[in-house]
Design an enzyme around this catalytic site. Structure first.
Site, PDB file in Angstrom:
ATOM      1  N   GLU A  99       7.786 -26.482 -13.904  1.00 52.51           N
ATOM      2  CA  GLU A  99       7.168 -27.865 -14.408  1.00 52.51           C
ATOM      3  C   GLU A  99       7.737 -28.573 -15.481  1.00 52.51           C
ATOM      4  O   GLU A  99       7.633 -29.719 -15.277  1.00 52.51           O
ATOM      5  CB  GLU A  99       5.669 -27.264 -14.579  1.00 52.51           C
ATOM      6  CG  GLU A  99       4.757 -26.680 -13.402  1.00 52.51           C
ATOM      7  CD  GLU A  99       4.896 -27.276 -12.137  1.00 52.51           C
ATOM      8  OE1 GLU A  99       4.968 -28.616 -12.045  1.00 52.51           O
ATOM      9  OE2 GLU A  99       4.745 -26.806 -10.937  1.00 52.51           O
ATOM     10  N   HIS A 127      10.154 -31.052 -14.078  1.00 54.75           N
ATOM     11  CA  HIS A 127       9.599 -32.170 -13.761  1.00 54.75           C
ATOM     12  C   HIS A 127       9.552 -33.018 -14.969  1.00 54.75           C
ATOM     13  O   HIS A 127       9.723 -34.384 -14.599  1.00 54.75           O
ATOM     14  CB  HIS A 127       8.375 -32.119 -13.078  1.00 54.75           C
ATOM     15  CG  HIS A 127       8.474 -31.221 -11.554  1.00 54.75           C
ATOM     16  ND1 HIS A 127       9.175 -31.998 -10.631  1.00 54.75           N
ATOM     17  CD2 HIS A 127       7.932 -30.174 -11.031  1.00 54.75           C
ATOM     18  CE1 HIS A 127       8.934 -31.165  -9.464  1.00 54.75           C
ATOM     19  NE2 HIS A 127       8.347 -30.316  -9.718  1.00 54.75           N
TER      20      HIS A 127
END
Length: 177
Positions: free
Chosen positions: A144, A147
């Site tokens: 994550e 990202h």
């Protein structure tokens, strides 16, 4: 009722952009986004989701590990919002593990990640946390966090031979059990 957000797919420019720091954690719009991210991840059988995946450029993601059809062996944890997260230390070597992505549909990859990491982040109330995570949850956080920096798991593959279709991945799991 909490909204299910549209998840952008590989090719959308926001997935290749560096997300902006969150300035005002108490902003009601941000709090609503956190709730929507949690709901969207659960609905999509994800174990994590980052704000850029729903076209929002914020340094914010949700870690929501739990067993589901995409990750049957995932550990159970309460969904956690991590705001302005930073990895401050890594421990052990990197190990390869399976990853998929809600924004890269139809593929899985064997991705090298640190097995144990120390992360500093703010929660949805603005409280600063410094916490060590290991194994699958550490993998989710690194995925994550990528990202937020304009990367997807494909960028971390050591070789294209580590990339599989979802069908090939399911066959490998079937043969292993």
């Amino acid at each position: 009722m909490t909204e299910v957000l549209q998840i952008v797919q590989l090719g959308h420019e926001i997935l290749r952009s560096i997300a902006s720091p969150v300035e005002n954690i108490s902003d009601p719009t941000l709090q609503k986004l956190i709730d929507a991210l949690i709901h969207t991840a659960k609905t999509a059988n994800g174990v994590g989701i980052a704000a850029p995946q729903v076209a929002q450029s914020y340094r914010l993601f949700i870690v929501a590990s739990r067993p589901n059809s995409r990750y049957p062996d995932a550990p159970e944890m309460e969904p956690t919002a991590m705001i302005n997260p930073v990895i401050v230390d890594v421990y052990n070597e990197q190990v390869k593990g399976w990853e998929g992505c809600l924004s890269v549909s139809g593929f899985r990859g064997l991705v090298p990640r640190y097995q144990t990491i120390k992360v500093e982040y703010q929660d949805r109330e603005g409280k600063l946390h410094s916490q060590v995570f290991s194994d699958f949850v550490a993998r989710i956080i690194q995925h994550e966090l990528d990202h937020l920096d304009g990367l997807v798991f494909l960028d971390r593959l050591e070789s294209t031979q580590d990339l599989y279709t979802e069908q090939e991945y399911e066959q490998i799991l079937k043969e292993a059990s």
